[in-house]
Design an enzyme around this catalytic site. Structure first.
Site, mmCIF file in Angstrom:
data_model
loop_
_atom_site.group_PDB
_atom_site.id
_atom_site.type_symbol
_atom_site.label_atom_id
_atom_site.label_comp_id
_atom_site.label_asym_id
_atom_site.label_seq_id
_atom_site.Cartn_x
_atom_site.Cartn_y
_atom_site.Cartn_z
ATOM 1 N N HIS A 261 1.019 -1.151 -0.146
ATOM 2 C CA HIS A 261 -0.064 0.113 -0.067
ATOM 3 C C HIS A 261 0.672 1.177 0.101
ATOM 4 C CE1 HIS A 261 -3.896 -1.862 1.657
ATOM 5 N NE2 HIS A 261 -3.309 -2.488 0.707
ATOM 6 N N GLU B 68 0.936 4.095 1.954
ATOM 7 C CA GLU B 68 1.223 4.393 3.068
ATOM 8 C C GLU B 68 2.401 3.647 3.509
ATOM 9 O OE1 GLU B 68 -3.290 4.912 3.197
ATOM 10 O OE2 GLU B 68 -1.799 3.707 2.301
ATOM 11 N N CYS C 98 -6.634 2.167 5.317
ATOM 12 C CA CYS C 98 -7.505 1.365 5.569
ATOM 13 C C CYS C 98 -7.331 0.872 7.114
ATOM 14 C CB CYS C 98 -7.069 -0.120 5.082
ATOM 15 S SG CYS C 98 -5.301 -0.695 5.086
ATOM 16 N N CYS D 39 -3.041 0.209 7.375
ATOM 17 C CA CYS D 39 -2.346 1.434 7.042
ATOM 18 C C CYS D 39 -2.469 2.456 8.066
ATOM 19 C CB CYS D 39 -2.519 2.293 5.669
ATOM 20 S SG CYS D 39 -1.925 1.161 4.423
#
Length: 149
Positions: free
Chosen positions: A50, A52, A75, A85
């Site tokens: 992801h 992040e 998320c 995240c």
């Protein structure tokens, strides 16, 4: 540079990965400390890692006390397990998170934002929402939910 400038950078990162993240949305994240970008990331090919995660890894210890600009709500849960995240942002000591638009999926749906606020992190949603929303026209949270089962 302004909040808008940093969000434009995050949106540009996400736009660069459109159509290459599987069922996951293309997300951009820019981490800023004292007016300088210290980390940036975009959702990986096929949907992992992801954005992040990538940006926090790049920022390292400089993430503590910084601001994260993210195109979609972080998320609260991962379909593959592991820290979400929002948990990673909390653990890194981020002071403020600025999000362009909400994520209605089963993996976020306001819970990512709630976790950040509960940790005392400043949270703002709605910066450049129209520009970011254009990134997620083909994103189907229902598909994400099916993958979760």
């Amino acid at each position: 540079m302004t909040d808008e400038d940093f969000m434009r950078r995050a949106i540009g990162l996400a736009r660069s990965r459109l159509g290459r993240t599987g069922e996951n949305p293309a997300v951009g994240c820019v981490i800023v400390r004292e007016g300088r970008i210290v980390g940036q990331g975009v959702t990986g090919e096929g949907g992992r890692p992801h954005a992040e995660e990538v940006a926090l890894s790049q920022a390292g210890h400089q993430a503590r006390g910084s601001t994260a600009y993210v195109t979609l709500e972080p998320c609260a849960e991962r379909s593959a397990g592991g820290p979400s995240c929002s948990e990673l942002l909390v653990s890194a000591g981020i002071a403020r998170v600025v999000v362009a638009c909400a994520d209605p999926s089963a993996f976020a749906g306001g819970r990512g934002a709630d976790r950040l606020r509960a940790a005392g992190i400043g949270f703002t949603q709605g910066l450049s929402p129209d520009d970011a929303a254009a990134l997620y026209i083909g994103y189907s949270p229902a598909k994400s939910l099916e993958t979760r089962r």
